[in-house]
Each structure stands twice: as C-alpha cells, then as structure tokens.
Design a protein around this motif. Structure first.
Motif, PDB file in Angstrom:
ATOM      1  N   GLN A 187       0.829  -1.205   0.000  1.00 22.67           N
ATOM      2  CA  GLN A 187       0.000   0.000   0.000  1.00 22.67           C
ATOM      3  C   GLN A 187       0.864   1.255   0.000  1.00 22.67           C
ATOM      4  O   GLN A 187       0.620   2.199  -0.767  1.00 22.67           O
ATOM      5  N   GLU A 188       1.888   1.276   0.851  1.00 19.00           N
ATOM      6  CA  GLU A 188       2.761   2.445   0.915  1.00 19.00           C
ATOM      7  C   GLU A 188       3.501   2.657  -0.401  1.00 19.00           C
ATOM      8  O   GLU A 188       3.617   3.798  -0.884  1.00 19.00           O
ATOM      9  N   ASN A 189       3.983   1.590  -0.992  1.00 17.01           N
ATOM     10  CA  ASN A 189       4.679   1.709  -2.279  1.00 17.01           C
ATOM     11  C   ASN A 189       3.740   2.228  -3.361  1.00 17.01           C
ATOM     12  O   ASN A 189       4.130   3.079  -4.178  1.00 17.01           O
ATOM     13  N   PHE A 190       2.518   1.738  -3.374  1.00 10.83           N
ATOM     14  CA  PHE A 190       1.508   2.164  -4.345  1.00 10.83           C
ATOM     15  C   PHE A 190       1.222   3.658  -4.193  1.00 10.83           C
ATOM     16  O   PHE A 190       1.216   4.415  -5.179  1.00 10.83           O
ATOM     17  N   ILE A 191       0.989   4.099  -2.957  1.00 14.07           N
ATOM     18  CA  ILE A 191       0.648   5.507  -2.713  1.00 14.07           C
ATOM     19  C   ILE A 191       1.822   6.414  -3.065  1.00 14.07           C
ATOM     20  O   ILE A 191       1.645   7.458  -3.714  1.00 14.07           O
ATOM     21  N   ARG A 192       3.015   6.030  -2.672  1.00 12.27           N
ATOM     22  CA  ARG A 192       4.193   6.856  -2.968  1.00 12.27           C
ATOM     23  C   ARG A 192       4.402   7.002  -4.479  1.00 12.27           C
ATOM     24  O   ARG A 192       4.713   8.096  -4.969  1.00 12.27           O
ATOM     25  N   GLU A 193       4.234   5.900  -5.206  1.00  9.65           N
ATOM     26  CA  GLU A 193       4.433   5.963  -6.656  1.00  9.65           C
ATOM     27  C   GLU A 193       3.372   6.841  -7.312  1.00  9.65           C
ATOM     28  O   GLU A 193       3.681   7.666  -8.184  1.00  9.65           O
ATOM     29  N   LYS A 194       2.120   6.678  -6.905  1.00  7.53           N
ATOM     30  CA  LYS A 194       1.043   7.500  -7.465  1.00  7.53           C
ATOM     31  C   LYS A 194       1.243   8.976  -7.110  1.00  7.53           C
ATOM     32  O   LYS A 194       1.007   9.863  -7.939  1.00  7.53           O
ATOM     33  N   ALA A 195       1.680   9.235  -5.883  1.00  6.68           N
ATOM     34  CA  ALA A 195       1.918  10.618  -5.453  1.00  6.68           C
ATOM     35  C   ALA A 195       3.060  11.239  -6.253  1.00  6.68           C
ATOM     36  O   ALA A 195       3.004  12.410  -6.643  1.00  6.68           O
ATOM     37  N   VAL A 284     -13.017 -23.321  -3.285  1.00  2.70           N
ATOM     38  CA  VAL A 284     -12.809 -21.925  -2.916  1.00  2.70           C
ATOM     39  C   VAL A 284     -12.603 -21.088  -4.173  1.00  2.70           C
ATOM     40  O   VAL A 284     -11.904 -21.502  -5.110  1.00  2.70           O
ATOM     41  N   PHE A 285     -13.258 -19.923  -4.197  1.00  2.00           N
ATOM     42  CA  PHE A 285     -13.206 -19.022  -5.349  1.00  2.00           C
ATOM     43  C   PHE A 285     -12.781 -17.643  -4.861  1.00  2.00           C
ATOM     44  O   PHE A 285     -13.380 -17.094  -3.930  1.00  2.00           O
ATOM     45  N   PHE A 286     -11.743 -17.095  -5.489  1.00  2.82           N
ATOM     46  CA  PHE A 286     -11.230 -15.786  -5.099  1.00  2.82           C
ATOM     47  C   PHE A 286     -11.678 -14.739  -6.122  1.00  2.82           C
ATOM     48  O   PHE A 286     -11.343 -14.838  -7.308  1.00  2.82           O
ATOM     49  N   PHE A 287     -12.424 -13.727  -5.677  1.00  6.34           N
ATOM     50  CA  PHE A 287     -12.855 -12.613  -6.518  1.00  6.34           C
ATOM     51  C   PHE A 287     -11.925 -11.438  -6.224  1.00  6.34           C
ATOM     52  O   PHE A 287     -11.824 -10.989  -5.072  1.00  6.34           O
ATOM     53  N   VAL A 288     -11.269 -10.941  -7.263  1.00  9.59           N
ATOM     54  CA  VAL A 288     -10.189  -9.962  -7.065  1.00  9.59           C
ATOM     55  C   VAL A 288     -10.376  -8.762  -7.990  1.00  9.59           C
ATOM     56  O   VAL A 288     -10.417  -8.907  -9.217  1.00  9.59           O
ATOM     57  N   GLY A 289     -10.484  -7.566  -7.394  1.00 11.85           N
ATOM     58  CA  GLY A 289     -10.470  -6.336  -8.179  1.00 11.85           C
ATOM     59  C   GLY A 289      -9.040  -5.999  -8.552  1.00 11.85           C
ATOM     60  O   GLY A 289      -8.159  -5.943  -7.687  1.00 11.85           O
ATOM     61  N   THR A 290      -8.777  -5.791  -9.833  1.00  7.47           N
ATOM     62  CA  THR A 290      -7.389  -5.585 -10.270  1.00  7.47           C
ATOM     63  C   THR A 290      -6.827  -4.223  -9.856  1.00  7.47           C
ATOM     64  O   THR A 290      -5.627  -3.981 -10.006  1.00  7.47           O
ATOM     65  N   ALA A 291      -7.681  -3.333  -9.343  1.00  4.75           N
ATOM     66  CA  ALA A 291      -7.201  -2.048  -8.829  1.00  4.75           C
ATOM     67  C   ALA A 291      -7.169  -2.028  -7.303  1.00  4.75           C
ATOM     68  O   ALA A 291      -6.907  -0.987  -6.698  1.00  4.75           O
ATOM     69  N   ASP A 292      -7.413  -3.164  -6.670  1.00  2.23           N
ATOM     70  CA  ASP A 292      -7.525  -3.240  -5.214  1.00  2.23           C
ATOM     71  C   ASP A 292      -6.172  -3.121  -4.528  1.00  2.23           C
ATOM     72  O   ASP A 292      -5.273  -3.922  -4.767  1.00  2.23           O
ATOM     73  N   TYR A 293      -6.051  -2.092  -3.665  1.00  2.00           N
ATOM     74  CA  TYR A 293      -4.887  -1.995  -2.799  1.00  2.00           C
ATOM     75  C   TYR A 293      -5.295  -1.924  -1.334  1.00  2.00           C
ATOM     76  O   TYR A 293      -4.447  -1.726  -0.464  1.00  2.00           O
ATOM     77  N   THR A 295      -6.902  -4.658   0.056  1.00  2.00           N
ATOM     78  CA  THR A 295      -6.279  -5.981   0.197  1.00  2.00           C
ATOM     79  C   THR A 295      -5.553  -6.199  -1.133  1.00  2.00           C
ATOM     80  O   THR A 295      -6.153  -6.646  -2.108  1.00  2.00           O
ATOM     81  N   PRO A 296      -4.283  -5.849  -1.204  1.00  2.00           N
ATOM     82  CA  PRO A 296      -3.590  -5.752  -2.493  1.00  2.00           C
ATOM     83  C   PRO A 296      -3.745  -6.987  -3.370  1.00  2.00           C
ATOM     84  O   PRO A 296      -3.534  -8.121  -2.932  1.00  2.00           O
ATOM     85  N   HIS A 297      -4.134  -6.730  -4.611  1.00  2.00           N
ATOM     86  CA  HIS A 297      -4.443  -7.825  -5.538  1.00  2.00           C
ATOM     87  C   HIS A 297      -3.243  -8.727  -5.797  1.00  2.00           C
ATOM     88  O   HIS A 297      -3.389  -9.935  -6.011  1.00  2.00           O
ATOM     89  N   GLU A 298      -2.026  -8.172  -5.740  1.00  2.00           N
ATOM     90  CA  GLU A 298      -0.845  -9.007  -5.962  1.00  2.00           C
ATOM     91  C   GLU A 298      -0.716 -10.080  -4.881  1.00  2.00           C
ATOM     92  O   GLU A 298      -0.371 -11.230  -5.167  1.00  2.00           O
ATOM     93  N   LEU A 299      -1.012  -9.698  -3.638  1.00  2.00           N
ATOM     94  CA  LEU A 299      -0.920 -10.652  -2.539  1.00  2.00           C
ATOM     95  C   LEU A 299      -1.938 -11.783  -2.693  1.00  2.00           C
ATOM     96  O   LEU A 299      -1.643 -12.941  -2.401  1.00  2.00           O
ATOM     97  N   ILE A 300      -3.142 -11.413  -3.133  1.00  2.00           N
ATOM     98  CA  ILE A 300      -4.178 -12.438  -3.301  1.00  2.00           C
ATOM     99  C   ILE A 300      -3.777 -13.421  -4.402  1.00  2.00           C
ATOM    100  O   ILE A 300      -3.956 -14.635  -4.260  1.00  2.00           O
TER     101      ILE A 300
END
Length: 344
Positions: A187-195, A284-293, A295-300
C-alpha cells in the motif's frame, strides 16, 4: 417579473417542504420489499435475532426458500454490506436465499445496541456466525450453505471453513485478507508511486511522518478502494436510499465501523492467514479487483498459487478495486452463479 414578496414566499415554501421531507425521511420505517412468486414460497424478512446474547439484524431475501443459502460476511470489521445490498444482490435472489447480517458492532445492530468492548474479538464473531448458521439450517433445512466473505469477512471466512468445513458447500472470497504487514508495504509503495507521478508532495510528506499515517484516504485518492471514486460518498448515497435502513441508522454506520475497528481483538490466529491457512477442504473461489490496494491484488494472486483445495479458481474484476459487488455488480452476481454451478 416576480416581486420580492413573491420570491420570498416561494423560498419559504421550499424551506418548509424540505423540512417536512427531512422529518418524514428521518422517521420513515425500515422495511424490505416483498418478493412475490407463483409458488408463494419466497422470503423477504428483516429481523433482529438474539445471537451470542445480543439482538443482531439479519436480512433474508430469496425467490424460493428451497434454494441454497448464501451467507455474506461483511468487512470492516464493522462496515456492513446490508445497506448496499439493494444495489447489487437482486439477481442473486432468483437462485439463492441471500442472507445479509450486520454483526455486533456494525450497522443496524450497532444502532440498536452497543456491545461491550470485551465481546469484540474474533472468537466471539466466529461463535456468533456458527450460531446464526445453526438458525438458518433449522429454518431452511439445508445442511450446508455457501459462504461469501468480503475483506475482514474473508479473515473470518478462511478460519471458519478451516474449522468447520462440513458446514459449507463452497467459500467465495472477495478481497481476501492475506498478510497485513505485507499488505502495508504494498500500500505504501503504491501511494508513494502514485503521489510521485501526480506531483503530490503533500502526500509524500504525510507518508514520511514518524507515526504511521492512516492510508485509507490516500488509497481512496488513487483508486485503491473504489476505482472510480475518491471517497465514501457512493456508499453513503447507497445507504440513504436503502429501504432496509432508516436515516438515523445510516448516520450510525461510520460510528459502528470506528467502534469495531478500535476494539477488535485478534485472538484466534497467531500469524497471518497466509502462514496458517493454505489448505481448504471445500471449493474456494477468489474474486479480485485488479485495482484493489485495500487488500492488495498481488498478494491475493500469490496466495491463490499457494492454496490447495478440491477445486479453486481466481476471478479478476478489471474495472473494480476493493468492492467488485458494488462496482461490477452484474459480473459479480453472474460469477457467483457460475461458481455454484462449478461445484455441482
């Protein structure tokens, strides 16, 4: 041309009308729309059920009570789904008996009674859920149900289907909680890069403060919570028009969420979900929003590769962040139906 006196009269009428409408809106009772069908076995109820010694609000809707039961576990830990249900779940009601539940400390349940801070812990929430499931089994005569968890609800859901797999046909995870420490780094890396890309030095300065800043507002700012909104306004707007909620109850949602988050005690798992739960005995089925940070989508995606289950699938929502049922409701409902077909 209207005289000043006429303009003042019109303005006064507008003010009086607005006050009257506000009073009506404030006192308008909560209800859920009736569902009609030819066989007369539909259900549309909103009741308070004593669960774990606390009256908790449960909404149940479906075209046929013989349909499988679909139980939603909301996130937060105190952010209800019930006040958004009218926006996304109607098509699910043709194939399932859909259960929305405001847990202790959340939504309508919090507005009715504030639980003790001591009772706000993961084990108590799990026990509450098992008690509700027992009630649903006795009422609708289904031995197993389908569990849908969202965000913090997936933290509960993963534990539940590991502890009591015999209760469930399948587990649908929406925005799976994986590992909070790793999530924070992403999350911190995402926010810093976007900022950095948007020239927001004020955000970078906030991130550099010695005490850990609240990242939620910046996740909203850059579409990591809702892809197409920078704040909670779409949820508030949804809640205002939710037939199951009164206006005072909508206004208590944020307070309940804050109460639940500040008092929640994590007393079941010693480590992260990723460390402790990698094997599921049910589909088990995982529903993942590709813009989700949130619960970061990469981790899922990484967690999905580690998971072992009799059947597993990951479904991506390309136009969503953390709330695919809200942002892509049609696809969300269709994928739930498709997932159920895949386990039969």
């Amino acid at each position: 041309m209207r005289t000043i006196k006429q303009i003042l009269k019109i303005f006064l009428l507008i003010i009086i009308s607005a006050v009257i409408l506000s009073i009506i809106w404030w006192f308008w009772p909560a209800r859920t729309p009736v569902i009609k069908n030819k066989s007369n076995n539909s259900v549309a109820t909103i009741d308070y059920i004593k669960i774990g010694g606390v009256e908790q609000c449960v909404l149940i809707r479906g075209q046929h009570t013989n349909n499988p039961v679909l139980l939603f576990l909301h996130g937060g830990p105190g952010m209800p789904l019930m006040y958004m249900a009218h926006k996304f779940q109607r098509s699910l009601e043709t194939d399932f008996t859909v259960v929305q539940w405001d847990r202790r400390g959340a939504g309508k349940t919090f507005a009715r009674n504030i639980p003790s801070a001591e009772s706000m812990n993961v084990r108590q929430l799990l026990d509450d859920t098992y008690e509700l499931i027992d009630t649903l089994q006795n009422r609708y005569h289904h031995n197993k149900l389908i569990l849908v968890g969202h965000s913090f609800g997936t933290y509960l859901g993963s534990i539940m289907v590991s502890e009591r797999p015999e209760l469930f046909n399948a587990y649908i995870s929406v925005g799976q909680v994986v590992d909070s420490e790793k999530a924070r780094v992403l999350q911190e890396n995402f926010i810093r890069e976007k900022a950095r890309l948007s020239g927001r030095s004020d955000i970078i300065a906030d991130m550099n403060k010695p005490d850990q800043p609240n990242l939620e507002k910046w996740l909203f700012e850059f579409g990591g919570e809702l892809k197409h909104s920078k704040n909670f306004l779409p949820f508030v707007w949804s809640g205002i028009f939710a037939p199951e909620y009164t206006l005072p109850e909508v206004l208590k949602v944020a307070e309940g969420s804050s109460f639940s988050s500040s008092n929640m005690k994590y007393n079941v798992l010693s480590n992260s979900v990723c460390d402790e739960i990698r094997t599921y005995q049910i589909p088990v089925f995982f529903f993942v929003g590709t813009a989700d940070y949130t619960t970061p989508h990469e981790l899922i995606s990484e967690y999905y590769e580690l998971v072992k289950a009799p059947k597993k699938k990951i479904i991506y929502f390309e136009d969503s962040a953390h709330f695919p049922f809200f942002e892509q409701s049609t696809k969300f409902c269709n994928e739930i139906k498709r997932s159920f077909l895949n386990i039969n």
